[in-house]
Design a protein around this motif. Structure first.
Motif, PDB file in Angstrom:
ATOM      1  N   SER A  49       0.627  -1.430  -0.100  1.00  0.00           N
ATOM      2  CA  SER A  49      -0.055  -0.025  -0.256  1.00  0.00           C
ATOM      3  C   SER A  49       1.221   1.047   0.673  1.00  0.00           C
TER       4      SER A  49
ATOM      5  N   GLU B  93       1.203   4.210  -2.735  1.00  0.00           N
ATOM      6  CA  GLU B  93       0.250   5.419  -2.893  1.00  0.00           C
ATOM      7  C   GLU B  93       1.793   6.247  -2.494  1.00  0.00           C
TER       8      GLU B  93
ATOM      9  N   GLN C 245      -6.963   7.331 -12.842  1.00  0.00           N
ATOM     10  CA  GLN C 245      -7.662   6.819 -10.897  1.00  0.00           C
ATOM     11  C   GLN C 245      -6.432   5.457 -10.642  1.00  0.00           C
TER      12      GLN C 245
ATOM     13  N   ARG D 259      -6.094   2.896  -7.976  1.00  0.00           N
ATOM     14  CA  ARG D 259      -6.153   2.343  -6.572  1.00  0.00           C
ATOM     15  C   ARG D 259      -6.028   0.591  -6.068  1.00  0.00           C
TER      16      ARG D 259
ATOM     17  N   SER E 282      -6.323  -3.008  -3.700  1.00  0.00           N
ATOM     18  CA  SER E 282      -6.877  -3.230  -3.340  1.00  0.00           C
ATOM     19  C   SER E 282      -6.151  -4.669  -2.690  1.00  0.00           C
TER      20      SER E 282
END
Length: 357
Positions: free
Chosen positions: A185, A189, A209, A211, A213
């Protein structure tokens, strides 16, 4: 290796253009570099296909300076027909993980579209490349998690599991899964703003975008999810939740980017992803990586090809780029850029003069 019997290359420190007709051996040369860095090909898992008929093994050898200290040391990788892989660096035998840390490689070719269109496993590999190079503890967590996952799945396939045994393995799975997921993660980021900056230059009118998971509902504790899904996992014979199901999602205006974008736009998105990965690696480590780019002109139109090359030029990376005709690609670089051109013709390699020389 394949159609390269014996070949020697004195590459430039920055940009190396490998040109020649299709089937001449350009991609095989990129494969050789990939083998040197990871012990395997990026085109096939069948290592025997890499070894020429009648030969028992292949050898790739180079002088490398992985930490930019001005100290080149010998690195050699041998792959035998029986499957044995031997790696020697500076006179010592090393393992696969240490080899990968020496030669941070990024490949851009037609298969790179799998980052958008392929299975989640491709995107996990993309994330894990970054996690591996960003944190020295990543590989220990990754290996530990997969060891425990394999054991848990073996127990599930048996059909009966003692509750105390399951509790022990679930606890160990969570102990590896949580920090592994945190590293993944954190990497995504850090990657997102770099990706957005580069994509903004290549594809100005589209916003994508990203993201991450984690592989289960992030709002819930993994231990609870494993408990609730146990009966289903037992029927299926494998663990349905956890880092092994992690993914990287791409959205455009709320829709799946793979369905929303045109073929040309997808080219630019995956190109921006790979450029961002190299740029972030340099920021985090102060080291350059090596780009292997197969048939760049076929993947990008002329305007975007120029922009792509400008990003490469601003970086510190060493690049090996194949093409049929070096015309455009030989002219897009600044005069001060260390550039070398090599003609590949039926398995032989010869250096050509750069423009203006």
């Amino acid at each position: 290796m394949r159609n390269l019997s014996t070949a020697e290359l004195q590459p430039a420190s920055r940009i190396n253009l490998l040109f020649g007709e299709n089937g001449s051996g350009k991609t095989s040369l990129l494969e050789s570099i990939h083998l040197l860095g990871l012990g395997r090909s990026f085109r096939t898992q069948q290592y025997r296909q890499l070894i020429q008929s009648g030969q028992e093994e292949l050898l790739v050898f180079a002088q490398v300076d992985p930490f930019n200290k001005g100290e080149s040391r010998p690195l050699g990788v041998t792959r035998a027909r029986e499957g044995e892989l031997r790696v020697r660096y500076a006179g010592e035998s090393i393992g696969a993980a240490e080899l990968a840390s020496l030669m941070p490689l990024l490949v851009i070719n037609s298969d790179t579209f799998a980052l958008l269109e392929g299975s989640p496993s491709v995107r996990r590999q993309f994330i894990d490349w970054g996690g591996f190079h960003a944190d020295p503890g990543f590989i220990r967590l990754w290996r530990g998690f997969h060891r425990v996952l394999k054991q848990r799945n073996s127990l599930l396939k048996c059909g009966k599991i003692d509750a105390r045994v399951r509790a022990l393995w679930d606890a160990e799975l969570v102990a590896f899964a949580q920090p592994l997921t945190e590293l993944r993660s954190a990497y995504v980021e850090a990657l997102v703003p770099v990706f957005e900056e580069i994509l903004g230059e290549l594809l100005k009118d589209v916003q994508v975008q990203l993201r991450f998971s984690p592989g289960w509902d992030a709002k819930r504790d993994l231990a609870q999810v494993l408990e609730e899904n146990f009966e289903r996992d037992l029927r299926q014979g494998f663990s349905s939740s956890g880092p092994q199901r992690a993914d990287l999602r791409f959205r455009v205006e709320g829709q799946d980017a793979a369905e929303r974008l045109s073929r040309g736009q997808k080219k630019l998105v995956v190109s921006a992803l790979k450029l961002a990965q190299g740029a972030l690696f340099h920021r985090q480590s102060q080291r350059a990586c090596i780009y292997l780019i197969d048939d760049l002109p076929s993947e990008l139109d002329e305007r975007h090809c120029r922009q792509f090359c400008q990003f490469l030029e601003k970086s510190a990376n060493q690049c090996f780029i194949t093409c049929v005709d070096p015309g455009l690609l030989s002219r897009v670089w600044e005069e001060t850029t260390d550039l070398a051109l090599f003609r590949v013709d039926q398995g032989t390699i010869s250096q050509s003069a750069a423009p203006g020389e």
